[in-house]
Design a protein around this motif. Structure first.
Motif, PDB file in Angstrom:
ATOM      1  N   GLU A 247       0.286  -1.243   0.022  1.00 30.32           N
ATOM      2  CA  GLU A 247      -0.006   0.543   0.370  1.00 30.32           C
ATOM      3  C   GLU A 247       0.663   1.290   0.146  1.00 30.32           C
ATOM      4  OE1 GLU A 247      -3.186   0.820  -0.706  1.00 30.32           O
ATOM      5  OE2 GLU A 247      -2.822  -1.965  -0.371  1.00 30.32           O
ATOM      6  N   LEU A 248       1.873   1.123   0.942  1.00 31.93           N
ATOM      7  CA  LEU A 248       2.661   2.416   0.980  1.00 31.93           C
ATOM      8  C   LEU A 248       3.516   2.698   0.006  1.00 31.93           C
ATOM      9  CD1 LEU A 248       4.931   2.620   4.437  1.00 31.93           C
ATOM     10  CD2 LEU A 248       3.225   3.892   3.631  1.00 31.93           C
ATOM     11  N   LYS A 249       4.011   1.570  -1.020  1.00 31.37           N
ATOM     12  CA  LYS A 249       4.752   1.410  -2.096  1.00 31.37           C
ATOM     13  C   LYS A 249       4.098   2.090  -3.210  1.00 31.37           C
ATOM     14  CE  LYS A 249       8.717  -0.040  -4.116  1.00 31.37           C
ATOM     15  NZ  LYS A 249       9.899   0.350  -3.909  1.00 31.37           N
ATOM     16  N   LYS A 250       2.913   1.985  -3.171  1.00 30.54           N
ATOM     17  CA  LYS A 250       1.612   2.709  -4.408  1.00 30.54           C
ATOM     18  C   LYS A 250       1.514   4.031  -4.649  1.00 30.54           C
ATOM     19  CE  LYS A 250      -1.315  -0.737  -4.833  1.00 30.54           C
ATOM     20  NZ  LYS A 250      -2.843  -1.396  -4.053  1.00 30.54           N
ATOM     21  N   ARG A 251       1.752   4.120  -2.459  1.00 36.15           N
ATOM     22  CA  ARG A 251       1.745   6.462  -2.649  1.00 36.15           C
ATOM     23  C   ARG A 251       3.045   6.594  -3.014  1.00 36.15           C
ATOM     24  NH1 ARG A 251      -0.067   6.462   3.190  1.00 36.15           N
ATOM     25  NH2 ARG A 251       0.339   9.229   2.791  1.00 36.15           N
ATOM     26  N   PHE A 252       4.432   6.074  -2.381  1.00 36.57           N
ATOM     27  CA  PHE A 252       5.383   6.420  -2.451  1.00 36.57           C
ATOM     28  C   PHE A 252       6.257   5.448  -3.408  1.00 36.57           C
ATOM     29  CE2 PHE A 252       4.101   7.354   1.810  1.00 36.57           C
ATOM     30  CZ  PHE A 252       3.099   9.049   1.094  1.00 36.57           C
ATOM     31  N   PRO A 253       6.669   5.464  -5.169  1.00 35.47           N
ATOM     32  CA  PRO A 253       6.804   4.191  -5.532  1.00 35.47           C
ATOM     33  C   PRO A 253       8.166   4.309  -4.821  1.00 35.47           C
ATOM     34  CG  PRO A 253       5.617   5.325  -6.200  1.00 35.47           C
ATOM     35  CD  PRO A 253       5.771   6.253  -5.435  1.00 35.47           C
ATOM     36  N   ASP A 274      12.956  12.159   5.219  1.00 34.83           N
ATOM     37  CA  ASP A 274      13.902  12.444   4.664  1.00 34.83           C
ATOM     38  C   ASP A 274      12.370  13.171   3.883  1.00 34.83           C
ATOM     39  OD1 ASP A 274      14.868  14.172   2.482  1.00 34.83           O
ATOM     40  OD2 ASP A 274      15.972  12.023   2.485  1.00 34.83           O
ATOM     41  N   HIS A 275      11.671  11.904   2.464  1.00 33.64           N
ATOM     42  CA  HIS A 275      10.923  12.409   1.703  1.00 33.64           C
ATOM     43  C   HIS A 275       9.675  12.351   1.942  1.00 33.64           C
ATOM     44  CE1 HIS A 275      15.048  11.727  -1.172  1.00 33.64           C
ATOM     45  NE2 HIS A 275      15.581  11.165   0.093  1.00 33.64           N
ATOM     46  N   VAL A 276       8.974  12.236   3.568  1.00 36.22           N
ATOM     47  CA  VAL A 276       7.879  11.827   3.225  1.00 36.22           C
ATOM     48  C   VAL A 276       7.626  13.602   4.144  1.00 36.22           C
ATOM     49  CG1 VAL A 276       5.515  10.940   4.094  1.00 36.22           C
ATOM     50  CG2 VAL A 276       7.404   9.273   2.478  1.00 36.22           C
ATOM     51  N   CYS A 277       8.154  13.091   5.097  1.00 41.27           N
ATOM     52  CA  CYS A 277       7.871  14.202   6.245  1.00 41.27           C
ATOM     53  C   CYS A 277       8.461  15.288   6.190  1.00 41.27           C
ATOM     54  CB  CYS A 277       8.058  13.462   7.644  1.00 41.27           C
ATOM     55  SG  CYS A 277       7.330  12.255   7.691  1.00 41.27           S
ATOM     56  N   GLY A 278       9.802  15.163   5.033  1.00 39.22           N
ATOM     57  CA  GLY A 278      10.714  16.779   4.924  1.00 39.22           C
ATOM     58  C   GLY A 278      11.473  17.047   6.205  1.00 39.22           C
ATOM     59  N   PHE A 279      12.421  16.127   6.681  1.00 36.12           N
ATOM     60  CA  PHE A 279      12.468  15.839   8.510  1.00 36.12           C
ATOM     61  C   PHE A 279      14.311  16.184   7.831  1.00 36.12           C
ATOM     62  CE2 PHE A 279       8.929  14.870  11.208  1.00 36.12           C
ATOM     63  CZ  PHE A 279       9.000  16.652  11.382  1.00 36.12           C
ATOM     64  N   LYS A 280      15.045  16.091   6.750  1.00 32.91           N
ATOM     65  CA  LYS A 280      16.477  15.850   7.135  1.00 32.91           C
ATOM     66  C   LYS A 280      16.725  17.114   6.928  1.00 32.91           C
ATOM     67  CE  LYS A 280      18.782  14.258   3.596  1.00 32.91           C
ATOM     68  NZ  LYS A 280      19.603  13.189   2.407  1.00 32.91           N
ATOM     69  N   GLY A 281      17.590  16.825   8.422  1.00 31.52           N
ATOM     70  CA  GLY A 281      18.216  18.332   8.253  1.00 31.52           C
ATOM     71  C   GLY A 281      17.282  19.084   9.755  1.00 31.52           C
ATOM     72  N   ALA A 282      16.443  18.334   9.744  1.00 34.35           N
ATOM     73  CA  ALA A 282      15.524  19.793  10.246  1.00 34.35           C
ATOM     74  C   ALA A 282      16.538  20.106  12.058  1.00 34.35           C
ATOM     75  CB  ALA A 282      14.045  19.108  10.403  1.00 34.35           C
ATOM     76  N   VAL A 319       5.200  10.695  11.127  1.00 34.41           N
ATOM     77  CA  VAL A 319       5.131   9.194  10.500  1.00 34.41           C
ATOM     78  C   VAL A 319       3.904   8.587  10.947  1.00 34.41           C
ATOM     79  CG1 VAL A 319       6.317   7.359  10.422  1.00 34.41           C
ATOM     80  CG2 VAL A 319       7.664   9.716  10.449  1.00 34.41           C
ATOM     81  N   GLN A 320       3.326   8.646  11.777  1.00 38.78           N
ATOM     82  CA  GLN A 320       2.698   7.744  12.086  1.00 38.78           C
ATOM     83  C   GLN A 320       0.930   9.029  10.974  1.00 38.78           C
ATOM     84  OE1 GLN A 320      -1.140   7.654  13.482  1.00 38.78           O
ATOM     85  NE2 GLN A 320      -0.221   5.708  14.006  1.00 38.78           N
ATOM     86  N   GLU A 321       1.083  10.000  11.325  1.00 43.83           N
ATOM     87  CA  GLU A 321       0.286  10.358  10.819  1.00 43.83           C
ATOM     88  C   GLU A 321      -0.055  10.732   9.048  1.00 43.83           C
ATOM     89  OE1 GLU A 321       0.144  14.640  11.675  1.00 43.83           O
ATOM     90  OE2 GLU A 321      -0.399  13.847  13.561  1.00 43.83           O
ATOM     91  N   LYS A 322       1.346  10.319   8.665  1.00 46.47           N
ATOM     92  CA  LYS A 322       1.403  10.655   7.096  1.00 46.47           C
ATOM     93  C   LYS A 322       1.575   9.258   6.376  1.00 46.47           C
ATOM     94  CE  LYS A 322       2.953  14.552   5.614  1.00 46.47           C
ATOM     95  NZ  LYS A 322       3.212  15.896   6.634  1.00 46.47           N
ATOM     96  N   THR A 323       2.432   8.279   8.186  1.00 47.73           N
ATOM     97  CA  THR A 323       2.059   6.467   6.939  1.00 47.73           C
ATOM     98  C   THR A 323       1.505   5.855   7.395  1.00 47.73           C
ATOM     99  OG1 THR A 323       3.737   6.259   8.020  1.00 47.73           O
ATOM    100  CG2 THR A 323       4.480   7.509   6.108  1.00 47.73           C
ATOM    101  N   GLY A 324       0.334   6.064   8.607  1.00 44.94           N
ATOM    102  CA  GLY A 324       0.439   4.776   9.396  1.00 44.94           C
ATOM    103  C   GLY A 324       1.209   3.878  10.285  1.00 44.94           C
ATOM    104  N   ILE A 325       2.339   3.615  10.132  1.00 47.96           N
ATOM    105  CA  ILE A 325       3.686   3.628  10.605  1.00 47.96           C
ATOM    106  C   ILE A 325       3.392   3.880  12.075  1.00 47.96           C
ATOM    107  CG2 ILE A 325       5.866   3.020  10.755  1.00 47.96           C
ATOM    108  CD1 ILE A 325       5.582   2.938   7.173  1.00 47.96           C
ATOM    109  N   GLU A 326       3.753   2.608  13.437  1.00 47.18           N
ATOM    110  CA  GLU A 326       3.943   3.038  14.664  1.00 47.18           C
ATOM    111  C   GLU A 326       5.166   3.161  14.927  1.00 47.18           C
ATOM    112  OE1 GLU A 326       2.444   3.799  17.050  1.00 47.18           O
ATOM    113  OE2 GLU A 326       0.135   3.726  16.382  1.00 47.18           O
ATOM    114  N   VAL A 327       6.565   3.977  14.963  1.00 43.75           N
ATOM    115  CA  VAL A 327       8.117   4.178  14.523  1.00 43.75           C
ATOM    116  C   VAL A 327       8.096   3.424  16.654  1.00 43.75           C
ATOM    117  CG1 VAL A 327       8.870   4.891  13.358  1.00 43.75           C
ATOM    118  CG2 VAL A 327       8.354   6.547  15.755  1.00 43.75           C
ATOM    119  N   GLU A 328       9.852   2.358  16.679  1.00 40.11           N
ATOM    120  CA  GLU A 328       9.558   2.156  17.585  1.00 40.11           C
ATOM    121  C   GLU A 328      11.617   2.588  18.002  1.00 40.11           C
ATOM    122  OE1 GLU A 328      11.143  -2.831  19.228  1.00 40.11           O
ATOM    123  OE2 GLU A 328       9.586  -2.270  18.231  1.00 40.11           O
TER     124      GLU A 328
END
Ligand code: EPU
Length: 336
Positions: A247-253, A274-282, A319-328
């Motif tokens: 599903e994610l691959k469909k949105r972010f090939p 980096d590419h979905v949330c724009g946080f690199k170097g934030a 990350v959760q809001e944009k992809t549904g992933i719960e990070v650890e």
């Protein structure tokens, strides 16, 4: 063995963050481990084993208990079977094995920390994991008050996890035995390594070439812990079911996806940050993500543990809001 009170931990961590240890001692031999654990038990204290302090975030309030700083030294070569004491510096150890033409640890070059910490989170990089070369791990079981040699399966290794991490506060590792190959083969499949040799025009890289490549790649991509406060990757790469990853691959090939098991794949959190949330170097106040690697949080000077935690929380929420992933978290939180 001397037990000190109210010892500052800040400078003993690569994040350069954290309060005091209520009690503190230095471990130089197995008897010290027994003595320290007995002291902790008699005084009803928790204990924490500190290696290079390169994978932890110590709370601003410090650690209410006994911190045991592991400084047991010694490397013993017996052909390809190598025994190393827990307090040896990891990269120095890797360097020693490579200089003796022993294959197996070269892709794990320049990882900060000690040899005793390596099995705890099953350190890994560039297509290798330390579990692939470990024969056994010797540790004191503080519950039974006896030393035990854990075979490789006994350690229950997983991606950035082991029995020693899951049962944090129970075992104190004193040494690790590796089985390394005399006439091994190098593994240059990881994208960054393959590109490095292609660019250099090296078709058949030697063991030493691979160590050099990893040192070069890490130096360019990851902050130097002697210069900038950091604990490397702050989060684990998420393990997802094939369906969720598709599903994610469909949105972010372009999302990098790596094989993991029959049911799951591993996806790149650095890429998402980096590419979905724009946080690199934030940056936010004194903290931020590293300019070349979004998975790496940095203390840009004077940061507190609370600042790091709330910034990490912000990243996790995005990350959760944009992809549904719960990070650890990949790093270990220490203290109150
Ligand atoms: N990428 C981005 N943006 C970034 C950083 C990376 O798009 O800001 C992309 C890269 O182009 C690549 C992918 O994300 O396609 C993966 O990046 P990288 O090769 O840097 O590896 P990683 O998965 O982010 C893991 C380990 C590192 C280890 C490297 C190299 C974890 C949690 N981290 O990072 O380990 O050095 O692979 O093998 O598994 C550590 O544990 O502290 C650590 C630094």
């Amino acid at each position: 063995m001397k037990i000190e009170k109210d010892k500052s931990l800040k400078e003993m961590t690569t994040f350069k963050i954290g309060g005091n240890a209520q009690f503190f001692c230095i471990i130089e031999k197995e008897e010290d481990i027994v003595e320290a654990v007995k002291f902790a038990k008699e005084n009803n204290l928790r204990f924490f084993v500190l290696g290079g302090g390169s994978n932890i975030l110590v709370s601003d309030k410090g650690f209410g208990g006994l911190v045991m700083k592991m400084e047991m030294k010694g490397i013993d070569f017996n052909g390809g079977v190598v025994s190393v004491k827990a307090g040896e510096d990891w990269d120095n150890f890797v360097g020693e094995t490579v200089s003796r033409d022993l294959y197996g640890l070269e892709n794990l070059s320049l990882i900060p920390g000690t040899c005793g910490a390596a099995p705890v989170q099953n350190i890994g990089a560039y297509g290798s994991e330390v579990k692939d070369t470990i024969v056994s791990v010797r540790a004191l079981d503080s519950k039974k008050m006896e030393f035990r040699d854990f075979s490789n399966p006994d350690c229950e290794f997983e991606y950035r996890n082991s029995l020693f991490k899951r049962e944090a506060g129970r075992y104190v590792i004193s040494s690790v035995i590796f089985n390394l190959k005399k006439n091994g083969e190098v593994n240059t499949d990881y994208k960054d390594i393959a590109e490095y040799f292609l660019l250099k025009g090296i078709m058949r890289p030697s063991l030493k070439d691979v160590r050099e490549a990893v040192v070069h790649i890490r130096t360019n991509k990851l902050p130097d812990v002697k210069v900038l406060g950091t604990a490397g990757s702050f989060f684990k790469n998420p393990i997802l079911a094939h369906g969720q990853a598709n599903e994610l691959k469909k949105r972010f090939p372009e999302l990098p996806v790596y094989p993991f098991s029959d049911e799951n794949v591993k996806v790149s959190l650095a890429w998402i940050l980096d590419h979905v949330c724009g946080f690199k170097g934030a940056t936010k106040g004194n903290v931020g993500t590293y300019k070349n690697q979004a998975l790496v949080l940095v203390n840009n000077g004077g940061a507190t543990a609370n600042e790091i935690k709330s910034f990490a929380h912000e990243l996790a929420r995005a990350v959760q809001e944009k992809t549904g992933i719960e990070v650890e978290a990949e790093i270990q939180y220490v203290g109150e």
